[in-house]
Design an enzyme around this catalytic site. Structure first.
Site, PDB file in Angstrom:
ATOM      1  N   ALA A   3      21.763  11.112 -29.800  1.00 17.52           N
ATOM      2  CA  ALA A   3      21.003  12.174 -30.457  1.00 17.52           C
ATOM      3  C   ALA A   3      20.561  13.258 -29.479  1.00 17.52           C
ATOM      4  CB  ALA A   3      19.792  11.578 -31.158  1.00 17.52           C
ATOM      5  N   ASN A  19      15.352   6.155 -26.299  1.00 18.45           N
ATOM      6  CA  ASN A  19      16.719   6.040 -25.811  1.00 18.45           C
ATOM      7  C   ASN A  19      17.264   7.373 -25.306  1.00 18.45           C
ATOM      8  OD1 ASN A  19      17.086   3.257 -26.284  1.00 18.45           O
ATOM      9  ND2 ASN A  19      17.456   3.636 -28.444  1.00 18.45           N
ATOM     10  N   HIS A  32      14.322  17.673 -29.525  1.00 17.08           N
ATOM     11  CA  HIS A  32      14.385  17.344 -28.102  1.00 17.08           C
ATOM     12  C   HIS A  32      14.814  18.584 -27.327  1.00 17.08           C
ATOM     13  CE1 HIS A  32      14.076  13.195 -29.347  1.00 17.08           C
ATOM     14  NE2 HIS A  32      15.209  13.276 -30.019  1.00 17.08           N
TER      15      HIS A  32
END
Length: 267
Positions: free
Chosen positions: A121, A189, A219
């Site tokens: 991701a 992660n 992010h």
């Protein structure tokens, strides 16, 4: 071309999406086995191509050339060690669990195995690994999530932070990905993957914001190095599992394609 036998550990949102892509057909790849808790539940499942074997974790190392780890982090070592000792490839999504089992990197080295971490991701791992061939001065990652997306994290409980009461963007953590992997085991992660691609889990900096104004996990990665300074941002659309972005499974499929593709794009 020899056909690589692919195994999948776990059959949740990611495992099912990857299995579907393999069943539809990926050149040079065959879905050989899937590890689940109750194999008998899937005996009557319909497949377009060859039916894979449903097995336990131990059965993957003997049946497969490469295993995709999409299982709960609690079984990470039970899955990973036999695969790597057999000299096979392991595609890891739970990079936070890898950080807690770093000796498995030596296991892979000693037995001819390989650990592959797909982008998942996050974005920019190709640029980070290229910059790491020179000198990286700093890597900072800023993660913004809806407050309830962080609920239950041990760090918040330890520090008495009630995310249900947050009404404006609030910085709840700033530190290293290694520390965050302990305090936010279900959310980190991507940060660990960034740190492993760049300057490591102790020198990288992570900020986690509980932000009621966002509906997606956001992010942002900021990098300063001797070859380039760059920043990147991604906003992930959730899959059927709200904790997992759709692009995560797609990144696994893309990484599998690269194993046998006549053309590879990106570092």
């Amino acid at each position: 071309m020899s056909v690589l036998q692919v195994g999948i550990a776990g059959f949740g949102a990611i495992g099912q999406a990857v299995a579907h892509a393999l069943d539809q057909g990926l050149p040079g790849l065959r879905l050989a086995a899937i590890a689940v808790r109750q194999p008998e539940r899937y005996a009557d499942r319909h497949w377009q191509s060859d039916k894979p074997a449903f097995t336990d974790l131990a059965g993957l190392a003997t049946r497969c050339d490469i295993v995709v780890e999409a299982a709960p982090a609690a079984v990470f070592r039970e899955l990973a060690e036999p695969v790597l000792r057999a000299g096979k490839k392991l595609m890891v999504l739970s990079s936070g669990a890898l950080l807690r089992n770093e000796d498995l990197i030596d296991t892979a080295r000693q037995h001819g195995g390989q650990i592959i971490i797909p982008s998942g991701a996050i974005l920019g791992l190709d640029a980070l690994t290229a910059a790491a061939e020179g000198q990286i001065h700093s890597v900072t990652m800023i993660t913004r999530k809806p407050p309830l997306g962080l609920a239950g994290a041990p760090y918040l409980q330890t520090h008495g932070i009630d995310v249900s009461r947050i009404t404006e963007p609030t910085l709840v953590f700033r530190g290293s990905p290694r520390d965050a992997a302990i305090g936010f085991p279900a959310n980190l992660n991507v940060a660990v993957s960034v740190s492993l691609a760049g300057i490591g889990a102790d020198r990288s900096t992570l900020e986690i914001w509980a932000d009621p104004s966002v509906t997606r996990n956001v992010h942002r990665v900021e990098v300063d190095s001797d070859s380039a300074s760059f920043s990147m941002e991604i906003q992930n659309i959730p899959s059927e599992n709200p904790k997992t972005g759709k692009i995560t499974a797609q990144s696994v499929v893309a990484a599998l394609r690269k194993l046998t593709a006549p053309l590879r794009v990106g570092t």
